[in-house]
Design an enzyme around this catalytic site. Structure first.
Site, PDB file in Angstrom:
ATOM      1  N   GLY A  46       0.823  -1.197   0.000  1.00 47.49           N
ATOM      2  CA  GLY A  46       0.000   0.000   0.000  1.00 47.49           C
ATOM      3  C   GLY A  46       0.861   1.252   0.000  1.00 47.49           C
ATOM      4  CD  GLN A  51       3.326   5.780   2.672  1.00 46.29           C
ATOM      5  OE1 GLN A  51       2.354   5.273   2.143  1.00 46.29           O
ATOM      6  NE2 GLN A  51       4.319   5.064   3.155  1.00 46.29           N
ATOM      7  CB  CYS A  92       5.129   1.946   7.050  1.00 48.06           C
ATOM      8  SG  CYS A  92       4.665   3.491   6.254  1.00 48.06           S
ATOM      9  CG  LEU A  93       6.462   0.954   0.921  1.00 47.25           C
ATOM     10  CD1 LEU A  93       5.867   1.304  -0.441  1.00 47.25           C
ATOM     11  CD2 LEU A  93       7.583  -0.067   0.767  1.00 47.25           C
ATOM     12  CG  HIS A 134      -0.662   1.218   7.313  1.00 50.63           C
ATOM     13  ND1 HIS A 134       0.302   0.704   8.152  1.00 50.63           N
ATOM     14  CD2 HIS A 134      -0.002   2.056   6.469  1.00 50.63           C
ATOM     15  CE1 HIS A 134       1.486   1.226   7.832  1.00 50.63           C
ATOM     16  NE2 HIS A 134       1.325   2.050   6.801  1.00 50.63           N
ATOM     17  CD  GLU A 135      -1.115   2.419   2.799  1.00 49.02           C
ATOM     18  OE1 GLU A 135      -0.627   3.562   2.716  1.00 49.02           O
ATOM     19  OE2 GLU A 135      -0.433   1.413   3.062  1.00 49.02           O
ATOM     20  CG  HIS A 138       0.356   6.784   5.534  1.00 49.25           C
ATOM     21  ND1 HIS A 138       1.503   7.211   6.169  1.00 49.25           N
ATOM     22  CD2 HIS A 138       0.540   5.466   5.275  1.00 49.25           C
ATOM     23  CE1 HIS A 138       2.337   6.180   6.284  1.00 49.25           C
ATOM     24  NE2 HIS A 138       1.778   5.107   5.765  1.00 49.25           N
TER      25      HIS A 138
HETATM   26 NI    NI Z   1       2.570   3.218   5.576  1.00 48.23          NI
END
Ligand code: NI
Length: 171
Positions: A46, A51, A92-93, A134-135, A138
């Site tokens: 995701g 991000q 998480c990226l 989660h997304e 963000h």
């Molecule tokens: Ni993330």
């Protein structure tokens, strides 16, 4: 299509609250495609626009094993959530190589616009439900490490700053 660079925690821009997407136009479709390419290249499940330093309500997800079922959520809203909670390990990226357990709703129903601008609803469970929550966090400027203890968060912060410094020294 282009690879976008991903902000790394504790970059303060990750705490920006995203604004709604005004129109699903060519610019947004290009952003969706670039975000999908960036997510697949980074082997993530995701990615939120936040991000990649775009502060509009847009996320891409793909939890399929074959990595061929992209899910695009523009202006997503959670319209139902289970009272049942579930704990899953998240990563998480923006926080590379850090994984920890987070408790969230086991199932959520989300309403959003797709890449075609059409509204749809999705009932998500398992990994997809984790990803959606989660997304969407963000988009509110929240990174999953904020669910962890202050001590853990501080360790992660130090580790990420060190990693960034080391990478800068190499270049
Ligand atoms: Ni993330």
């Amino acid at each position: 299509m282009a690879h976008l660079s991903i902000l790394r925690y504790p970059d303060p821009r990750l705490h920006t609250v995203a604004k709604p997407v005004a129109a699903v136009d060519e610019r947004i479709r290009r952003l969706v495609d670039d975000m999908l390419e960036t997510m697949y290249a980074a082997d993530g499940v995701g990615l939120a626009a936040t991000q990649v330093d775009v502060h509009e309500r847009l996320v891409v997800i793909d939890t399929s094993p074959e990595r061929d079922k992209p899910l695009v959520l523009i202006n997503p809203e959670i319209i139902a959530r289970s009272t049942e909670l579930a704990v899953a390990e998240e990563g998480c990226l923006s926080v590379p190589q850090v994984y920890d357990k987070v408790e969230r709703h086991a199932r959520v129903t989300v309403r959003a616009l797709g890449r075609d601008g059409q509204s749809f609803e999705l009932a998500a469970e398992g990994l997809t439900a984790v990803c959606v929550q989660h997304e969407m966090d963000h988009l509110l400027g929240k990174v999953f490490v904020e669910y962890l203890s202050a001590l853990k968060r501080e360790r992660i912060r130090t580790k990420m700053l060190k990693k960034t410094r080391e990478e800068q020294r190499k270049t």
